[in-house]
Design an enzyme around this catalytic site. Structure first.
Site, mmCIF file in Angstrom:
data_model
loop_
_atom_site.group_PDB
_atom_site.id
_atom_site.type_symbol
_atom_site.label_atom_id
_atom_site.label_comp_id
_atom_site.label_asym_id
_atom_site.label_seq_id
_atom_site.Cartn_x
_atom_site.Cartn_y
_atom_site.Cartn_z
ATOM 1 N N ARG A 90 -0.515 30.798 14.156
ATOM 2 C CA ARG A 90 0.269 30.637 12.924
ATOM 3 C C ARG A 90 -0.491 31.107 11.701
ATOM 4 N NH1 ARG A 90 -0.726 26.915 8.950
ATOM 5 N NH2 ARG A 90 1.035 26.142 7.710
ATOM 6 N N ASP A 113 5.451 21.953 -3.829
ATOM 7 C CA ASP A 113 5.559 21.017 -2.702
ATOM 8 C C ASP A 113 5.896 19.639 -3.251
ATOM 9 O OD1 ASP A 113 5.093 19.402 -0.274
ATOM 10 O OD2 ASP A 113 4.089 21.187 0.463
ATOM 11 N N HIS A 122 1.361 25.142 17.719
ATOM 12 C CA HIS A 122 1.698 23.722 17.535
ATOM 13 C C HIS A 122 3.198 23.490 17.679
ATOM 14 C CE1 HIS A 122 2.847 24.932 13.439
ATOM 15 N NE2 HIS A 122 3.443 23.754 13.302
ATOM 16 N N GLU A 153 14.333 20.529 10.972
ATOM 17 C CA GLU A 153 13.872 20.106 9.646
ATOM 18 C C GLU A 153 14.583 20.834 8.511
ATOM 19 O OE1 GLU A 153 9.600 20.389 9.548
ATOM 20 O OE2 GLU A 153 9.383 18.349 10.319
ATOM 21 N N GLU A 179 5.954 28.884 5.103
ATOM 22 C CA GLU A 179 5.888 28.582 6.537
ATOM 23 C C GLU A 179 6.862 27.432 6.749
ATOM 24 O OE1 GLU A 179 5.961 26.844 9.400
ATOM 25 O OE2 GLU A 179 3.922 26.055 9.348
ATOM 26 N N ASP A 205 -3.894 25.799 14.022
ATOM 27 C CA ASP A 205 -3.057 26.673 14.834
ATOM 28 C C ASP A 205 -3.375 28.113 14.416
ATOM 29 O OD1 ASP A 205 -1.093 28.216 16.001
ATOM 30 O OD2 ASP A 205 0.528 26.806 15.610
#
Length: 522
Positions: A230, A276, A470, A329, A320, A227
């Site tokens: 983005r 993460d 996206h 989310e 992001e 993308d």
């Protein structure tokens, strides 16, 4: 008022779960191990951990790893103080991820990549490396000391593995019972925890597993990286404003493949901490090393709410976090947690500004394809399906030519100021109609801005009038279209709430022309 239960009182004692009694099993295990040590058999072929070479024994395999791959597994075990389960997880992690020997040798102190219980499952059936006692391997100061133990019989090895699996099962059952007990005590006690962490932060790891698992596969990251709107917006923001990042400590929340962390490092950041929870973090470690940025970027596996950073404060938070309709989310919850916990007083969060916009759509063909379709399906009336089809918002690309009003911004947020409670909101809106036609849907999208302290400001839009991303657009189809006239001003109200049962999903309600339209985004 929460009721506190004294853990020393009889009530709790009565509720104490019955745990397994391992004394008999310990005696049997000792006898089994002693018996196994006395057995001998023909050597079993062992597959190397890092190549396809077959070796004659476990000691030969370890020696091969030292000579051919420059990795001494015994040193790794000692460095990280691995117990039996840690050793098993390490072997299965290496076989399942096919990681490089250099990757293993360079692991820092801290959370290990094989800590998940998933790595207790063998990758190779009857793996001789899993049937070897780690204590035997570490007894000597060199690999030659390990060779004295000799080979174990195949049957005895199977018995030993089975005994270990049985013991592990009993331990896991006991842990689960105790976990339930502790949860009950915590839920019935006033913990005195300051502030409100928010519904996402309060999710247990197992409750949030599906969300992070979805980001463990490469395909979703490939889609996001491709993308260009983005990814290039984030890149341009950092590369065109190096003064913002020069000598700064940066936190990347939800780093994925590490692309934003590497942008920040190249833009001049002194140190980048990338966090993460999904399994993609292991690939990110390899990516960072492949680009010689391991001296600047530190990667940590875990939820930002659960881990402790190696620094007290950071200068910049990048992330992001945006989902469909911006808030789907609820990843923004985690960014705000990181902001409140780690951001320095004069620090910045990027992107630092966003808005959500609405517009009306007149697209009879899309309405026919998705809603009116159910009125006559091969001659059968299936209109009852609309009750489940209509309330589910869809994510599609909307043709700009189907817009029948001027878009209006319903919500604008500055991330230096917004709090968790403001992520659920109600807002009145007014839409100015530009075309006399039938309104068939409402469309929502968002715009993102990199603004604070930037000499070269960057923004992008996910609206129908902009280049496709996206995120596409979020469409709320109407079961019954209504007529509008050019020049008319349509008044309405939107309410956005988290689903209490699944705080990563949303309920969106519209009050429009005396109708209450309720949609879910999940």
């Amino acid at each position: 008022m929460a009721e506190y239960t004294n853990p020393h009182c009889d009530g709790v004692a009565d509720e104490m779960p019955e745990l397994s009694d391992g004394e008999d099993e310990d005696i049997e295990d000792d006898e089994l191990w002693q018996c196994m040590d006395e057995d001998d058999s023909e050597p079993t072929k062992v597959t190397c951990l890092f190549c396809d070479r077959l070796l004659s024994s476990v000691p030969a395999t370890l020696q091969h790893c030292v000579v051919e791959h420059q990795l001494n597994l015994v040193d790794v075990m000692r460095k990280h103080n691995l117990d039996d389960y840690g050793y098993i997880k390490m072997i299965n992690f290496i076989r399942s991820t096919k990681c490089d020997a250099a990757c293993l040798a360079g692991l820092p102190d801290g959370p290990l990549p094989w800590e998940s219980e998933d790595f207790l499952r063998p990758v190779i059936q009857d793996d001789p490396l899993l049937q070897t006692d780690p204590e035997d391997l570490c007894e000597g100061s060199s690999l030659s000391a390990c060779q004295s133990s000799g080979a174990k019989s195949h049957d005895a090895q199977e018995q030993r593995v089975q005994a270990a699996e049985d013991a592990l099962t009993r331990s896991l059952e006991d842990m689960h019972k105790l976990k339930l007990l502790v949860q009950g005590l915590v839920m019935n006690a006033d913990t005195g925890r300051p502030g409100n962490l928010g519904t996402v932060a309060e999710l247990r790891e197992d409750e949030d597993e599906a969300y992070f698992s979805s980001y463990g596969h490469y395909s979703i990251h490939e889609e996001m990286l491709k993308d260009k709107v983005r990814t290039e917006s984030y890149r341009d923001f950092m590369y065109r404003n190096p003064e913002v990042f020069r000598d700064k400590v940066v936190l990347d929340v939800g780093c994925g493949t590490g692309i934003l962390s590497m942008f920040a490092a190249r833009a001049g950041a002194k140190k980048v901490i990338a966090v993460d929870q999904s399994e993609i973090i292991y690939q990110a470690m390899d990516i960072v090393r492949s680009n010689q940025l391991e001296d600047k970027i530190t990667l940590i596996k875990g939820r930002i709410e659960d881990i402790k950073l190696p620094v007290e404060k950071v200068d910049i938070i990048i992330s992001e976090w945006m989902g469909y309709f911006l808030l789907f989310e609820s990843m923004l919850d985690s960014v705000l947690y990181a902001r409140d916990a780690y951001l320095a007083d004069d620090g910045s969060v990027y992107p630092d500004l966003c808005n959500i916009s609405l517009a009306l759509v007149g697209d009879p063909q899309k309405h026919q394809d998705h809603i009116a379709f159910w009125d006559d399906v091969y001659g059968f009336n299936m209109s009852c399906m609309k009750k489940v089809v209509v309330p589910e918002a869809s994510v599609e690309v909307v043709n700009e030519d189907t817009l029948i009003c001027e878009p209006t911004v319903i919500q604008m947020r500055f991330f230096s100021q917004v709090c968790l409670s403001e992520l659920e909101f109600a807002s009145d809106f007014c839409l100015k109609i530009t075309k006399s036609t039938e309104c068939t849907a409402i469309v929502g999208y968002f715009d993102i801005f990199f603004d604070k302290g930037c000499s070269n400001k960057v923004m992008f839009s996910t609206g129908p009038q902009a280049t496709k991303t996206h995120w596409k657009q979020t469409i709320f189809l109407l079961e019954k279209p209504f007529s509008v006239q050019a020049g008319e001003e349509l008044q309405g109200k939107i309410t956005v709430r988290k689903n209490k049962k699944d705080p990563r999903s949303l309920f969106v309600t519209f009050d429009l022309r005396d109708r209450k339209l309720i949609y879910s985004l999940q």
